[in-house]
Scaffold this active site. Structure first.
Site, PDB file in Angstrom:
ATOM      1  N   LYS A 101       6.030  -4.254  -3.780  1.00  0.00           N
ATOM      2  CA  LYS A 101       7.426  -4.016  -3.810  1.00  0.00           C
ATOM      3  C   LYS A 101       8.108  -4.161  -2.551  1.00  0.00           C
ATOM      4  O   LYS A 101       9.367  -4.517  -2.202  1.00  0.00           O
ATOM      5  CB  LYS A 101       7.842  -2.423  -4.325  1.00  0.00           C
ATOM      6  CG  LYS A 101       9.259  -2.093  -4.570  1.00  0.00           C
ATOM      7  CD  LYS A 101       9.920  -3.072  -5.629  1.00  0.00           C
ATOM      8  CE  LYS A 101      11.469  -3.014  -5.786  1.00  0.00           C
ATOM      9  NZ  LYS A 101      12.171  -4.060  -6.439  1.00  0.00           N
ATOM     10  N   ARG A 158       5.027  -0.055  -5.925  1.00  0.00           N
ATOM     11  CA  ARG A 158       4.968  -0.732  -4.782  1.00  0.00           C
ATOM     12  C   ARG A 158       4.038  -1.809  -4.839  1.00  0.00           C
ATOM     13  O   ARG A 158       4.034  -2.904  -4.279  1.00  0.00           O
ATOM     14  CB  ARG A 158       4.605   0.024  -3.913  1.00  0.00           C
ATOM     15  CG  ARG A 158       5.778   1.266  -3.319  1.00  0.00           C
ATOM     16  CD  ARG A 158       5.139   2.011  -2.648  1.00  0.00           C
ATOM     17  NE  ARG A 158       4.967   1.619  -1.115  1.00  0.00           N
ATOM     18  CZ  ARG A 158       6.047   1.429  -0.166  1.00  0.00           C
ATOM     19  NH1 ARG A 158       7.082   2.277  -0.492  1.00  0.00           N
ATOM     20  NH2 ARG A 158       5.877   1.050   0.826  1.00  0.00           N
ATOM     21  N   GLU A 189      17.012 -17.819  -7.945  1.00  0.00           N
ATOM     22  CA  GLU A 189      16.532 -16.513  -8.389  1.00  0.00           C
ATOM     23  C   GLU A 189      16.037 -16.411  -9.821  1.00  0.00           C
ATOM     24  O   GLU A 189      14.990 -15.606 -10.060  1.00  0.00           O
ATOM     25  CB  GLU A 189      17.923 -15.550  -8.280  1.00  0.00           C
ATOM     26  CG  GLU A 189      17.640 -14.280  -8.731  1.00  0.00           C
ATOM     27  CD  GLU A 189      16.741 -13.355  -7.810  1.00  0.00           C
ATOM     28  OE1 GLU A 189      16.060 -14.052  -6.894  1.00  0.00           O
ATOM     29  OE2 GLU A 189      16.153 -12.400  -8.551  1.00  0.00           O
ATOM     30  N   TRP A 229      -3.146  -2.590  -1.462  1.00  0.00           N
ATOM     31  CA  TRP A 229      -2.888  -4.033  -1.568  1.00  0.00           C
ATOM     32  C   TRP A 229      -3.421  -4.853  -0.474  1.00  0.00           C
ATOM     33  O   TRP A 229      -3.286  -4.668   0.418  1.00  0.00           O
ATOM     34  CB  TRP A 229      -1.298  -4.003  -1.506  1.00  0.00           C
ATOM     35  CG  TRP A 229      -0.563  -5.350  -2.003  1.00  0.00           C
ATOM     36  CD1 TRP A 229      -0.377  -5.707  -3.255  1.00  0.00           C
ATOM     37  CD2 TRP A 229      -0.372  -6.631  -1.196  1.00  0.00           C
ATOM     38  NE1 TRP A 229       0.098  -6.940  -3.400  1.00  0.00           N
ATOM     39  CE2 TRP A 229       0.227  -7.360  -1.877  1.00  0.00           C
ATOM     40  CE3 TRP A 229      -0.483  -6.787   0.131  1.00  0.00           C
ATOM     41  CZ2 TRP A 229       0.766  -8.608  -1.591  1.00  0.00           C
ATOM     42  CZ3 TRP A 229       0.043  -8.113   0.697  1.00  0.00           C
ATOM     43  CH2 TRP A 229       0.497  -8.944  -0.399  1.00  0.00           C
ATOM     44  N   CYS A 284       0.672  -1.206  -0.082  1.00  0.00           N
ATOM     45  CA  CYS A 284       0.176  -0.065  -0.051  1.00  0.00           C
ATOM     46  C   CYS A 284       0.909   1.263  -0.029  1.00  0.00           C
ATOM     47  O   CYS A 284       2.089   1.222   0.501  1.00  0.00           O
ATOM     48  CB  CYS A 284      -0.953  -0.013   1.293  1.00  0.00           C
ATOM     49  SG  CYS A 284      -1.954  -1.717   1.682  1.00  0.00           S
ATOM     50  N   HIS A 335      16.623 -36.834  -7.671  1.00  0.00           N
ATOM     51  CA  HIS A 335      16.049 -37.211  -6.449  1.00  0.00           C
ATOM     52  C   HIS A 335      14.735 -36.887  -6.504  1.00  0.00           C
ATOM     53  O   HIS A 335      13.910 -36.815  -5.578  1.00  0.00           O
ATOM     54  CB  HIS A 335      16.681 -36.617  -5.298  1.00  0.00           C
ATOM     55  CG  HIS A 335      18.053 -37.115  -5.229  1.00  0.00           C
ATOM     56  ND1 HIS A 335      18.314 -38.263  -4.540  1.00  0.00           N
ATOM     57  CD2 HIS A 335      19.436 -36.346  -5.154  1.00  0.00           C
ATOM     58  CE1 HIS A 335      19.813 -38.348  -4.436  1.00  0.00           C
ATOM     59  NE2 HIS A 335      20.151 -37.308  -5.063  1.00  0.00           N
ATOM     60  N   LYS A 367      12.312 -15.251 -10.763  1.00  0.00           N
ATOM     61  CA  LYS A 367      12.122 -13.875 -11.547  1.00  0.00           C
ATOM     62  C   LYS A 367      11.025 -14.264 -12.686  1.00  0.00           C
ATOM     63  O   LYS A 367      10.230 -13.553 -12.940  1.00  0.00           O
ATOM     64  CB  LYS A 367      13.485 -13.484 -12.231  1.00  0.00           C
ATOM     65  CG  LYS A 367      14.350 -12.525 -11.969  1.00  0.00           C
ATOM     66  CD  LYS A 367      14.131 -11.146 -10.996  1.00  0.00           C
ATOM     67  CE  LYS A 367      13.428 -11.273  -9.885  1.00  0.00           C
ATOM     68  NZ  LYS A 367      14.111 -11.018  -8.899  1.00  0.00           N
ATOM     69  N   ASN A 406      -1.792   1.889   5.755  1.00  0.00           N
ATOM     70  CA  ASN A 406      -0.803   0.836   5.374  1.00  0.00           C
ATOM     71  C   ASN A 406      -0.571  -0.164   6.611  1.00  0.00           C
ATOM     72  O   ASN A 406      -0.291   0.386   7.659  1.00  0.00           O
ATOM     73  CB  ASN A 406       0.598   1.317   4.943  1.00  0.00           C
ATOM     74  CG  ASN A 406       0.461   2.195   3.569  1.00  0.00           C
ATOM     75  OD1 ASN A 406      -0.687   2.300   3.080  1.00  0.00           O
ATOM     76  ND2 ASN A 406       1.488   2.683   3.063  1.00  0.00           N
ATOM     77  N   GLY A 407      -0.452  -1.452   6.385  1.00  0.00           N
ATOM     78  CA  GLY A 407      -0.136  -2.327   7.894  1.00  0.00           C
ATOM     79  C   GLY A 407      -1.537  -3.156   8.139  1.00  0.00           C
ATOM     80  O   GLY A 407      -2.501  -3.004   6.993  1.00  0.00           O
ATOM     81  N   GLU A 436       7.297 -14.822 -10.948  1.00  0.00           N
ATOM     82  CA  GLU A 436       6.866 -13.365 -10.549  1.00  0.00           C
ATOM     83  C   GLU A 436       6.295 -12.675 -11.828  1.00  0.00           C
ATOM     84  O   GLU A 436       5.379 -12.123 -11.632  1.00  0.00           O
ATOM     85  CB  GLU A 436       8.128 -12.539 -10.112  1.00  0.00           C
ATOM     86  CG  GLU A 436       8.472 -12.878  -8.534  1.00  0.00           C
ATOM     87  CD  GLU A 436       9.658 -11.892  -8.273  1.00  0.00           C
ATOM     88  OE1 GLU A 436       9.114 -11.222  -7.296  1.00  0.00           O
ATOM     89  OE2 GLU A 436      10.564 -11.895  -8.894  1.00  0.00           O
TER      90      GLU A 436
HETATM   91  C1  F6R Z   1      11.723 -10.701  -5.843  1.00  0.00           C
HETATM   92  C2  F6R Z   1      11.357  -9.638  -4.997  1.00  0.00           C
HETATM   93  C3  F6R Z   1      11.179 -10.065  -3.418  1.00  0.00           C
HETATM   94  C4  F6R Z   1      11.903  -9.213  -2.479  1.00  0.00           C
HETATM   95  C5  F6R Z   1      11.665  -9.696  -0.992  1.00  0.00           C
HETATM   96  C6  F6R Z   1      12.482  -9.128   0.137  1.00  0.00           C
HETATM   97  O1  F6R Z   1      11.859 -10.033  -7.140  1.00  0.00           O
HETATM   98  O2  F6R Z   1      11.548  -8.402  -5.218  1.00  0.00           O
HETATM   99  O3  F6R Z   1      11.240 -11.449  -3.269  1.00  0.00           O
HETATM  100  O4  F6R Z   1      13.144  -9.634  -2.668  1.00  0.00           O
HETATM  101  O5  F6R Z   1      10.377  -9.125  -0.887  1.00  0.00           O
HETATM  102  O6  F6R Z   1      12.438  -7.592  -0.295  1.00  0.00           O
HETATM  103  P1  F6R Z   1      13.542  -6.758   0.517  1.00  0.00           P
HETATM  104  O7  F6R Z   1      14.839  -7.084  -0.007  1.00  0.00           O
HETATM  105  O8  F6R Z   1      13.060  -5.134   0.173  1.00  0.00           O
HETATM  106  O9  F6R Z   1      13.584  -6.664   1.930  1.00  0.00           O
END
Ligand code: F6R
Length: 629
Positions: free
Chosen positions: A624, A27, A502, A91, A2, A525, A506, A117-118, A509
């Site tokens: 984000k 975000r 990773e 959000w 949010c 396995h 990516k 937010n929260g 996501e």
């Molecule tokens: C993936 C992504 C998330 C963040 C995770 C931690 O692309 O962006 O998996 O890496 O939410 O976020 P931070 O690094 O801001 O603590």
């Protein structure tokens, strides 16, 4: 997650709020809304014959499910003139994304509006109490319950600041909030606990409120950061700050360094692509001023006060979430190999709740791009409480983790707007590489080895640039071949096992294709059962210590008709015969390969997602910065 924007001053509020909300779109959100206090001249009869005009203030709420542009269209249909207002991107946590569940929410009397937010964890308990007193609720949200609670206190105290304060004393959970009320038309009350809030001080008796400085830096760089359990009453004549236990406090005005261009797309179609391309520069920035090549050593300013603790540490603990966790996993491999200190790494969400063993001589590193991730913050606090030195590896300057840590290192990647983390990951790896050399030099690493590692590291940005120059168009073509696959497997070993994780993260996501990352040898396995002629398998296979083993894993995939896409070292002729597609990356030391090998995987996800028509900068359901647990 949010976003909050607020404005009070002499200008028209709506455009300021809408442009602020657009800056927060990255975000992640599903709906948006505004609350404005509109001045309405109203005729009143003075003596039964004549009448005069007085001003009364009306609370106007506009909100809808969807994008900020939808809100903009809604708002343009019947423009309201106002110089004070609050705006929100939601959000969903409690209740589906819908017009009704969108913020702002109002109290029972519809006198005040709140954005939040929260999460109010004890909202159902408060709601039951209010229901018993005759309140009715329109939405399924915890925020509306908070609005009604503030409304109760407001009716009693007739003072908005006091009403907000008393209500917050009953709240269990996390909040960043902003509140306006029709009969207090000259103030916005805001507060924070666990969810960031910044107040911008403008030049012209105008003030801004935001959950992220990016929303307001077009107007001012002078800001006040609220800390947990603090609140502010913002009026045209100034800001009054206090704690929610009613102790008046004085806050420092700080200057935000962020540049406006850094939060714009700069000619790229998406922020994600721009950020992938920024990596040669951001990797350089992460090293800038920190390398003493002659001494084969590293100076990290934010750790200078903790060198003894780092030298004596019997164990390091790394905690993080998502992409930052993957960086931490590579950090473990690096530090254990070169500094010979045991490193435990754990998802922050697990660490915080499982009563972990923490010793006084442990040093803990929390890795976070945003510096606001609720689980990482809570894990750091838990580690600190149990006696560990808590250090941050953070991107966002002034973020909560940065401020609460005992020390730490900024990665200096600049604002990362694309929801999928790219440049922050390679900057985290760069900082972890520096940390590895520094810790190694405190222990067993010779000056000669330190020097040669530094020399290799200094060449990484140029090599990253060559990957972007040489591989992007091929990867774009490959994306057309594989865009309709239903599943992907990503394999890697050693330093490149977390890169496989990773790469898979990516892809899922932003393209919504199911993808799994595995240590290559683990394939036999279980996951090998999935391999057939429909399965693309991305194998990260640079020429390192485990190269021959990875080649055997590739053979196993081919024997089952899987399509192999290999990330390999330039000049590797052997792999060309085995893999259907090969993307070459330059040679470097094995510990630095992840900084390079991840770049083709970022590009592959990006081009597959765009080929599928996905919104890569704002993928569905993702935020984000994850400020709820
Ligand atoms: C993936 C992504 C998330 C963040 C995770 C931690 O692309 O962006 O998996 O890496 O939410 O976020 P931070 O690094 O801001 O603590």
């Amino acid at each position: 997650m949010c976003g909050i924007v607020g404005y009070i001053g002499n200008r028209e509020a709506t455009p300021i709020l809408l442009s602020g909300l657009k800056r927060l779109e990255y975000r992640g959100y599903d709906s948006a809304g505004l609350a404005l206090l509109e001045d309405l001249p109203r005729a009143v009869s003075t003596n039964g014959h004549s009448s005069s005009l007085i001003n009364s203030t009306r609370l106007v709420i506009e909100k809808c499910k969807g994008k900020v542009t939808d809100l903009e269209t809604l708002s343009a249909r019947s423009p309201h003139h106002s110089t004070i207002g609050i705006g929100h991107t939601r959000w969903a946590t409690h209740g589906i994304p819908s017009d009704t569940n969108s913020h702002p929410h109002t109290d029972q009397q519809e006198r005040l509006a709140i954005i939040h937010n929260g999460i109010v964890e004890n909202y159902s308990h408060i709601k039951d109490r209010l229901l018993a007193r005759g309140h009715t609720f329109r939405s399924e949200t915890d925020t509306e319950v908070l609005a009604h609670l503030i409304g109760e206190f407001y009716a009693e105290k007739q003072n908005l600041t006091e009403a907000v304060r008393l209500a917050l004393n009953e709240v269990v959970g996390a909040y960043g909030i902003a509140v306006v009320a029709a009969d207090s038309p000259n103030e916005i009350v805001c507060a924070r606990k666990g969810s960031p809030l910044v107040i911008g001080v403008g030049n012209d008796n105008d003030y801004f409120i935001a959950s992220d400085a990016a929303a307001i830096i077009a107007h001012t760089r002078q800001v006040i950061y609220l800390s947990d359990n603090e609140m502010a009453t913002v009026s045209r004549s100034g800001i009054k700050t206090r704690t929610i236990s009613n102790i008046e406090i004085t806050k420092q005005v700080e200057v935000v360094e962020m540049e406006l261009e850094a939060i714009e797309k700069g000619g790229f179609d998406h922020f994600m692509l721009k950020e992938i391309h920024e990596q040669p520069q951001t990797i350089t920035d992460a090293m800038r001023g920190r390398v003493i090549e002659e001494e084969g050593n590293i100076v990290l300013g934010g750790l200078q006060n903790h060198l003894d603790a780092l030298r004596q540490a019997k164990r390091l603990i790394i905690t993080a979430c998502g992409t930052s966790f993957h960086a931490g996993l590579i950090g473990k491999y690096m530090i254990e190999q070169y500094a010979r200190v045991p490193v435990e790494i754990e998802y922050a969400s697990e660490f915080r709740y499982r009563n972990p063993i923490v010793n006084d001589d442990d040093v803990m590193f929390g890795i976070s791009q945003s510096g606001e991730t609720a689980d990482t913050l809570a894990a750091m606090r838990e580690g600190k409480r149990k006696g560990a030195l808590a250090l941050g590896i953070v991107n966002v300057v002034g973020s909560t983790i940065a401020r609460e840590s005992d020390g730490g290192v900024y990665i200096h990647a600049g604002p990362e707007i694309g929801v999928a983390s790219t440049k922050a990951f390679t900057s985290q790896l760069t900082v972890l590489s520096l940390l590895t050399i520094m810790l190694g030099r405190m222990r067993h690493l010779s000056v000669v080895d330190g020097r040669s590692m530094i020399r290799e590291l200094l060449e990484v940005p140029e090599k990253a640039q060559s990957i972007l120059d040489d591989t992007e168009s091929k990867i774009e073509e490959m994306a057309q071949i594989f865009k309709d696959a239903a599943n992907f497997l990503y394999l890697g070993r050693g330093y490149n096992y977390p890169v496989a994780l990773e790469g898979a993260l990516k892809l899922k996501e932003i393209s919504y294709i199911h993808a799994e990352g595995y240590p290559a040898a683990e394939m036999k396995h279980g996951p090998i059962a999935l391999i057939d002629e429909n399965m693309p398998v991305v194998v990260v296979a640079p020429q390192d210590d485990v190269y021959e083993k990875v080649l055997s894993n590739i053979q196993e995939v081919r024997a089952r008709k899987g399509h192999v896409i290999a990330i390999a070292t330039e000049g590797d002729e052997q792999i060309k015969k085995l893999a259907e597609q090969v993307i070459f990356i330059p040679q470097t030391l094995p510990l630095f390969t992840p900084i390079l090998s991840v770049i083709p995987l970022q590009l592959l996800s990006y081009y597959i997602a765009t080929a599928r028509g996905c919104n890569v900068d704002q993928p569905r359901n993702l935020a984000k910065s994850v400020t709820v647990e």
